[in-house]
Design a protein around this motif. Structure first.
Motif, PDB file in Angstrom:
ATOM      1  N   ALA A  75     -15.281  56.046  19.541  1.00  0.00           N
ATOM      2  CA  ALA A  75     -14.200  56.323  18.593  1.00  0.00           C
ATOM      3  C   ALA A  75     -13.030  57.057  19.221  1.00  0.00           C
ATOM      4  O   ALA A  75     -11.886  56.881  18.787  1.00  0.00           O
ATOM      5  CB  ALA A  75     -14.753  57.140  17.420  1.00  0.00           C
ATOM      6  N   GLN A  76     -13.281  57.864  20.259  1.00  0.00           N
ATOM      7  CA  GLN A  76     -12.254  58.792  20.708  1.00  0.00           C
ATOM      8  C   GLN A  76     -11.805  58.617  22.150  1.00  0.00           C
ATOM      9  O   GLN A  76     -10.745  59.137  22.527  1.00  0.00           O
ATOM     10  CB  GLN A  76     -12.762  60.240  20.538  1.00  0.00           C
ATOM     11  N   ALA A  77     -12.580  57.932  22.981  1.00  0.00           N
ATOM     12  CA  ALA A  77     -12.245  57.886  24.404  1.00  0.00           C
ATOM     13  C   ALA A  77     -10.900  57.208  24.633  1.00  0.00           C
ATOM     14  O   ALA A  77     -10.524  56.267  23.930  1.00  0.00           O
ATOM     15  CB  ALA A  77     -13.341  57.163  25.175  1.00  0.00           C
ATOM     16  N   SER A  78     -10.192  57.680  25.643  1.00  0.00           N
ATOM     17  CA  SER A  78      -8.896  57.084  25.985  1.00  0.00           C
ATOM     18  C   SER A  78      -9.055  55.942  26.981  1.00  0.00           C
ATOM     19  O   SER A  78      -8.202  55.058  27.037  1.00  0.00           O
ATOM     20  CB  SER A  78      -7.973  58.152  26.566  1.00  0.00           C
ATOM     21  N   ASP A  79     -10.126  55.951  27.749  1.00  0.00           N
ATOM     22  CA  ASP A  79     -10.346  54.910  28.747  1.00  0.00           C
ATOM     23  C   ASP A  79     -11.211  53.794  28.140  1.00  0.00           C
ATOM     24  O   ASP A  79     -12.277  54.076  27.586  1.00  0.00           O
ATOM     25  CB  ASP A  79     -11.050  55.495  29.972  1.00  0.00           C
ATOM     26  N   PRO A  80     -10.789  52.536  28.230  1.00  0.00           N
ATOM     27  CA  PRO A  80     -11.556  51.453  27.603  1.00  0.00           C
ATOM     28  C   PRO A  80     -12.959  51.285  28.180  1.00  0.00           C
ATOM     29  O   PRO A  80     -13.882  50.915  27.450  1.00  0.00           O
ATOM     30  CB  PRO A  80     -10.699  50.205  27.859  1.00  0.00           C
ATOM     31  N   GLU A  81     -13.140  51.561  29.464  1.00  0.00           N
ATOM     32  CA  GLU A  81     -14.475  51.447  30.050  1.00  0.00           C
ATOM     33  C   GLU A  81     -15.405  52.532  29.522  1.00  0.00           C
ATOM     34  O   GLU A  81     -16.607  52.302  29.345  1.00  0.00           O
ATOM     35  CB  GLU A  81     -14.396  51.515  31.571  1.00  0.00           C
ATOM     36  N   VAL A  82     -14.870  53.701  29.267  1.00  0.00           N
ATOM     37  CA  VAL A  82     -15.674  54.772  28.674  1.00  0.00           C
ATOM     38  C   VAL A  82     -16.058  54.399  27.249  1.00  0.00           C
ATOM     39  O   VAL A  82     -17.204  54.621  26.817  1.00  0.00           O
ATOM     40  CB  VAL A  82     -14.918  56.112  28.714  1.00  0.00           C
ATOM     41  N   ARG A  83     -15.131  53.819  26.493  1.00  0.00           N
ATOM     42  CA  ARG A  83     -15.451  53.370  25.134  1.00  0.00           C
ATOM     43  C   ARG A  83     -16.566  52.330  25.159  1.00  0.00           C
ATOM     44  O   ARG A  83     -17.499  52.366  24.349  1.00  0.00           O
ATOM     45  CB  ARG A  83     -14.207  52.794  24.448  1.00  0.00           C
ATOM     46  N   THR A  84     -16.454  51.372  26.076  1.00  0.00           N
ATOM     47  CA  THR A  84     -17.485  50.331  26.177  1.00  0.00           C
ATOM     48  C   THR A  84     -18.827  50.936  26.548  1.00  0.00           C
ATOM     49  O   THR A  84     -19.870  50.565  25.979  1.00  0.00           O
ATOM     50  CB  THR A  84     -17.076  49.277  27.218  1.00  0.00           C
ATOM     51  N   MET A  85     -18.810  51.867  27.491  1.00  0.00           N
ATOM     52  CA  MET A  85     -20.048  52.531  27.879  1.00  0.00           C
ATOM     53  C   MET A  85     -20.675  53.252  26.685  1.00  0.00           C
ATOM     54  O   MET A  85     -21.880  53.185  26.444  1.00  0.00           O
ATOM     55  CB  MET A  85     -19.776  53.521  29.012  1.00  0.00           C
ATOM     56  N   GLY A  86     -19.837  53.949  25.910  1.00  0.00           N
ATOM     57  CA  GLY A  86     -20.343  54.682  24.763  1.00  0.00           C
ATOM     58  C   GLY A  86     -21.023  53.791  23.734  1.00  0.00           C
ATOM     59  O   GLY A  86     -22.129  54.076  23.276  1.00  0.00           O
ATOM     60  N   VAL A  87     -20.374  52.687  23.377  1.00  0.00           N
ATOM     61  CA  VAL A  87     -20.962  51.827  22.346  1.00  0.00           C
ATOM     62  C   VAL A  87     -22.180  51.085  22.876  1.00  0.00           C
ATOM     63  O   VAL A  87     -23.157  50.859  22.141  1.00  0.00           O
ATOM     64  CB  VAL A  87     -19.907  50.859  21.774  1.00  0.00           C
ATOM     65  N   ASP A  88     -22.178  50.723  24.157  1.00  0.00           N
ATOM     66  CA  ASP A  88     -23.353  50.071  24.735  1.00  0.00           C
ATOM     67  C   ASP A  88     -24.570  50.994  24.692  1.00  0.00           C
ATOM     68  O   ASP A  88     -25.674  50.574  24.333  1.00  0.00           O
ATOM     69  CB  ASP A  88     -23.081  49.659  26.182  1.00  0.00           C
ATOM     70  N   ILE A  89     -24.363  52.251  25.053  1.00  0.00           N
ATOM     71  CA  ILE A  89     -25.466  53.221  25.015  1.00  0.00           C
ATOM     72  C   ILE A  89     -25.953  53.403  23.589  1.00  0.00           C
ATOM     73  O   ILE A  89     -27.172  53.417  23.325  1.00  0.00           O
ATOM     74  CB  ILE A  89     -25.014  54.558  25.624  1.00  0.00           C
TER      75      ILE A  89
END
Length: 213
Positions: A75-89
């Motif tokens: 919901a909050q990450a600025s980096d798209p790869e971090v967002r993807t990592m978050g939702v995958d986890i």
């Protein structure tokens, strides 16, 4: 008014896709439950004070926090790869929660037991600090993550999740050593493998973002 992305911004806004996240979490939980029930077992079932039951209960608690952390990053990450990592986890660990809860129901056991956290591990209870298992974030750390913004929030998520994964891998390695249940051992080994890969990916993201590990 167009809802298209601002020119030059290739990053999709999480809010435009957030409607499917709760659905995906429910589906992941249901699939985990189905897998937990479909795998055939022998006649002997783990007892209430077994390592298998303790692992399923404790890892459910551990994973639940990781799901929350992953959704915060999405919901909050600025980096798209971090967002993807978050939702995958979040999705992966929600599915594993469903599988472990299915084990407990199949074993005719309650979701929670009378044993203290980590009591199923040799000297495991000693690693619980203020009620938190290894790698788990404190309430203050979770508040800081929720309130974090921008690249600093991305860095904080990666730092906290790597620590969280290290604790989860340690728990999974222990049950691999002590359990005789083939399904539990196989699932724990898969957890070890997947979380080690994710830690490698997160450390690469830390380097990209200039974050200290």
């Amino acid at each position: 008014m167009s809802d298209s992305l601002p020119e030059g911004d290739p990053t999709p806004a999480p809010s435009r896709f957030s409607y499917w996240i709760p659905v995906a979490l429910v589906v992941g939980l249901a699939l985990g439950v189905a897998i937990g029930f479909l795998v055939p077992r022998g006649e002997a079932l783990p007892a209430d004070d077994s390592a298998e039951a303790g692992f399923a209960r404790d890892m459910t608690t551990h994973h639940t926090q990781a799901v929350e952390m992953g959704l915060i990053a999405y919901a909050q990450a600025s980096d798209p790869e971090v967002r993807t990592m978050g939702v995958d986890i979040a999705l992966n660990q929600q599915g594993q929660i469903g599988m472990m809860q299915a084990w407990l129901r199949e074993w005719n056991l309650q979701p929670t037991g009378d044993q203290p956290a980590m009591a199923w591990m040799p000297d495991g209870a000693e690693s619980v600090v203020n009620g938190l298992m290894p790698g788990m974030a404190t309430p203050e750390e979770m508040t800081k993550l929720r309130e974090s913004k921008g690249i600093e929030g991305d860095r904080l998520f990666l730092q906290m999740m790597i620590k969280h994964h290290l604790g989860g891998v340690h728990m999974a390695q222990e049950v691999v050593e002590v359990s005789k249940d083939e399904e539990v051992v196989e699932a724990a080994q898969l957890t070890i493998n997947s979380q080690q890969r994710e830690m490698t990916d997160m450390k690469a993201l830390q380097e990209k973002l200039g974050a200290a590990s």
